[in-house]
Design a protein around this motif. Structure first.
Motif, mmCIF file in Angstrom:
data_model
loop_
_atom_site.group_PDB
_atom_site.id
_atom_site.type_symbol
_atom_site.label_atom_id
_atom_site.label_comp_id
_atom_site.label_asym_id
_atom_site.label_seq_id
_atom_site.Cartn_x
_atom_site.Cartn_y
_atom_site.Cartn_z
ATOM 1 N N GLN A 55 0.828 -1.209 0.000
ATOM 2 C CA GLN A 55 0.000 0.000 0.000
ATOM 3 C C GLN A 55 0.864 1.260 0.000
ATOM 4 N N GLU A 56 1.881 1.272 0.860
ATOM 5 C CA GLU A 56 2.772 2.433 0.908
ATOM 6 C C GLU A 56 3.463 2.659 -0.437
ATOM 7 N N THR A 57 3.860 1.546 -1.052
ATOM 8 C CA THR A 57 4.575 1.644 -2.324
ATOM 9 C C THR A 57 3.697 2.270 -3.402
ATOM 10 N N PHE A 58 2.467 1.779 -3.507
ATOM 11 C CA PHE A 58 1.595 2.341 -4.542
ATOM 12 C C PHE A 58 1.120 3.756 -4.184
ATOM 13 N N MET A 59 1.046 4.051 -2.885
ATOM 14 C CA MET A 59 0.721 5.426 -2.519
ATOM 15 C C MET A 59 1.836 6.367 -2.965
ATOM 16 N N ASN B 61 4.737 -17.982 -3.899
ATOM 17 C CA ASN B 61 3.977 -16.837 -4.387
ATOM 18 C C ASN B 61 2.527 -16.908 -3.970
ATOM 19 N N PHE B 62 2.044 -15.779 -3.534
ATOM 20 C CA PHE B 62 0.630 -15.678 -3.180
ATOM 21 C C PHE B 62 -0.105 -14.972 -4.298
ATOM 22 N N GLU B 63 -1.364 -15.322 -4.457
ATOM 23 C CA GLU B 63 -2.221 -14.502 -5.293
ATOM 24 C C GLU B 63 -2.615 -13.282 -4.472
ATOM 25 N N VAL B 64 -2.826 -12.167 -5.119
ATOM 26 C CA VAL B 64 -3.400 -11.025 -4.426
ATOM 27 C C VAL B 64 -4.899 -11.266 -4.383
ATOM 28 N N THR B 65 -5.419 -11.515 -3.198
ATOM 29 C CA THR B 65 -6.849 -11.844 -3.090
ATOM 30 C C THR B 65 -7.697 -10.601 -3.375
ATOM 31 N N ASP B 66 -8.965 -10.830 -3.658
ATOM 32 C CA ASP B 66 -9.872 -9.709 -3.929
ATOM 33 C C ASP B 66 -9.905 -8.723 -2.768
ATOM 34 N N ASP B 67 -9.890 -9.282 -1.560
ATOM 35 C CA ASP B 67 -9.848 -8.442 -0.350
ATOM 36 C C ASP B 67 -8.666 -7.494 -0.360
ATOM 37 N N VAL B 68 -7.500 -8.096 -0.558
ATOM 38 C CA VAL B 68 -6.259 -7.320 -0.527
ATOM 39 C C VAL B 68 -6.283 -6.282 -1.641
ATOM 40 N N HIS B 69 -6.758 -6.704 -2.811
ATOM 41 C CA HIS B 69 -6.811 -5.799 -3.956
ATOM 42 C C HIS B 69 -7.745 -4.608 -3.690
ATOM 43 N N SER B 70 -8.918 -4.884 -3.142
ATOM 44 C CA SER B 70 -9.828 -3.746 -2.958
ATOM 45 C C SER B 70 -9.396 -2.853 -1.802
ATOM 46 N N ARG B 71 -8.767 -3.444 -0.780
ATOM 47 C CA ARG B 71 -8.207 -2.576 0.271
ATOM 48 C C ARG B 71 -7.149 -1.648 -0.316
ATOM 49 N N LEU B 72 -6.369 -2.178 -1.237
ATOM 50 C CA LEU B 72 -5.327 -1.364 -1.872
ATOM 51 C C LEU B 72 -5.943 -0.216 -2.667
ATOM 52 N N LEU B 73 -6.930 -0.556 -3.507
ATOM 53 C CA LEU B 73 -7.551 0.493 -4.323
ATOM 54 C C LEU B 73 -8.223 1.546 -3.449
ATOM 55 N N ASP B 74 -8.861 1.111 -2.359
ATOM 56 C CA ASP B 74 -9.492 2.065 -1.440
ATOM 57 C C ASP B 74 -8.454 3.023 -0.875
ATOM 58 N N LYS B 75 -7.346 2.441 -0.455
ATOM 59 C CA LYS B 75 -6.259 3.230 0.115
ATOM 60 C C LYS B 75 -5.774 4.282 -0.883
ATOM 61 N N LEU B 76 -5.804 3.926 -2.152
ATOM 62 C CA LEU B 76 -5.307 4.825 -3.193
ATOM 63 C C LEU B 76 -6.375 5.769 -3.702
ATOM 64 N N GLY B 77 -7.575 5.639 -3.157
ATOM 65 C CA GLY B 77 -8.674 6.455 -3.654
ATOM 66 C C GLY B 77 -9.089 6.059 -5.057
ATOM 67 N N LEU B 78 -8.848 4.788 -5.388
ATOM 68 C CA LEU B 78 -9.222 4.318 -6.726
ATOM 69 C C LEU B 78 -10.323 3.266 -6.626
ATOM 70 N N GLY B 79 -11.011 3.273 -5.519
ATOM 71 C CA GLY B 79 -12.025 2.264 -5.208
ATOM 72 C C GLY B 79 -12.842 1.857 -6.424
ATOM 73 N N GLU B 80 -13.083 0.541 -6.513
ATOM 74 C CA GLU B 80 -13.608 -0.002 -7.750
ATOM 75 C C GLU B 80 -15.082 0.327 -7.971
ATOM 76 N N LYS B 81 -15.340 1.148 -8.930
ATOM 77 C CA LYS B 81 -16.690 1.241 -9.469
ATOM 78 C C LYS B 81 -16.539 0.994 -10.958
ATOM 79 N N GLU B 82 -16.485 -0.291 -11.278
ATOM 80 C CA GLU B 82 -16.237 -0.705 -12.656
ATOM 81 C C GLU B 82 -17.234 -0.037 -13.601
ATOM 82 N N ASP B 83 -16.736 0.610 -14.626
ATOM 83 C CA ASP B 83 -17.669 1.213 -15.567
ATOM 84 C C ASP B 83 -17.608 0.580 -16.941
#
Ligand SMILES: [Zn+2]
Lengths: 194, 83
Positions: A55-59, B61-83
């Motif tokens: 998260q920090e990295t992409f931020m 190697n781990f897959e990035v789960t949907d949970d982890v992915h959406s937490r990331l996008l939320d953190k970045l202010g890119l929260g998924e509203k697929e258009d």
């Protein structure tokens, strides 16, 4: 309106992201998140810290994409940020300092004790005990060695790129790589020898 | 063809990196190392062990789960509203 299903190159996506295109930014994140997450996990050795590092990295990426120069590779930049972040956490978390024994050059010159493991990697991953042994060996590596080893041997980057990311000279990269390999080998060898 | 002039010891094989990720694969030293490895069971076992260690580690190697992915996008202010 840009058609994102067409194969835009990374450079094109970066240009779009620079001009504020959120979809392009999301795509860049999607393209690199698995690499960043797994690299962070391999260095930080902890899922939560790996997620936090990602998260920090992409931020940082979102914040500074405007200054991102077209002649550097995005992956190189991402690896650098992850490495620095993990090292910072490791340093503030000084339980790593009692680990080393790779400053002893003689450590890996005991060729006669090498065991050739007649186990295929596929079999090994099914074996939780071996997984645990490997995990513990990696855990013992000092993060600075772990980073070099991971970048070059696991991620497959060149010595030069590894040096760029870690700020080390090429000979320093090679020497760390060698010690890391030797250390892991010795650890595993000791555990697997019957 | 010609036997290389450079002689290497087991320790040097262990110390010196001339692998497929590396550079200078055709330097006299690396050629000598290659010859040495071909004839020395200890060194080829050693290198084999190193390879296997790396293979093992690569498989972590781990897959990035949907949970982890959406937490990331939320953190970045890119929260998924697929258009
Ligand atoms: Zn030898």
């Amino acid at each position: 309106m840009i058609n994102f299903s067409s194969n835009l190159s990374e450079t094109e996506l970066i240009e779009l992201a620079k001009s504020g295109d959120r979809k392009a930014l999301s795509l860049l994140v999607r393209m690199h998140e698995k690499t960043v997450f797994n690299f962070a996990f391999k260095i930080c050795r902890d899922r939560d810290r790996a997620e936090n590092t990602m998260q920090e990295t992409f931020m940082s990426l979102v914040k500074s994409i405007g200054q991102f120069s077209g002649n550097s590779k995005l992956s190189t930049w991402l690896y650098t940020v992850v490495s620095n972040h993990c090292l910072m956490m490791a340093r503030s978390n000084r339980k790593y300092s009692e680990t080393s024994s790779y400053d002893d050059d003689e450590v890996y010159i005991d060729e006669k004790s090498v065991v050739d493991w007649d186990v295929s990697p596929e079999k090994i991953t099914e074996n939780n005990e071996l997984k645990r042994i490997l995990d513990e060996a990696i855990q013992k590596l000092d993060p600075e060695y772990r980073i070099v080893f991971t970048l070059r041997d696991v991620e497959g980057l060149s010595t030069e790129e590894t040096g760029k990311i870690t700020g080390l000279s090429v000979p320093a990269v090679k020497s760390r790589l060698h010690r890391a390999r030797a250390f892991l080998r010795r650890e595993l060898n000791g555990k697997l020898a019957s | 063809m010609e036997n290389s002039q450079v002689k290497v010891t087991c320790s040097e094989v262990v110390r010196h990196i001339c692998d497929n990720l590396g550079e200078q694969l055709n330097s006299p030293k690396c050629l000598a190392i290659k010859e040495h490895i071909a004839e020395c069971p200890d060194c080829s076992k050693y290198l084999n062990s190193v390879e296997k260690t790396i293979d093992l580690y690569r498989q972590y190697n781990f897959e990035v789960t949907d949970d982890v992915h959406s937490r990331l996008l939320d953190k970045l202010g890119l929260g998924e509203k697929e258009d």
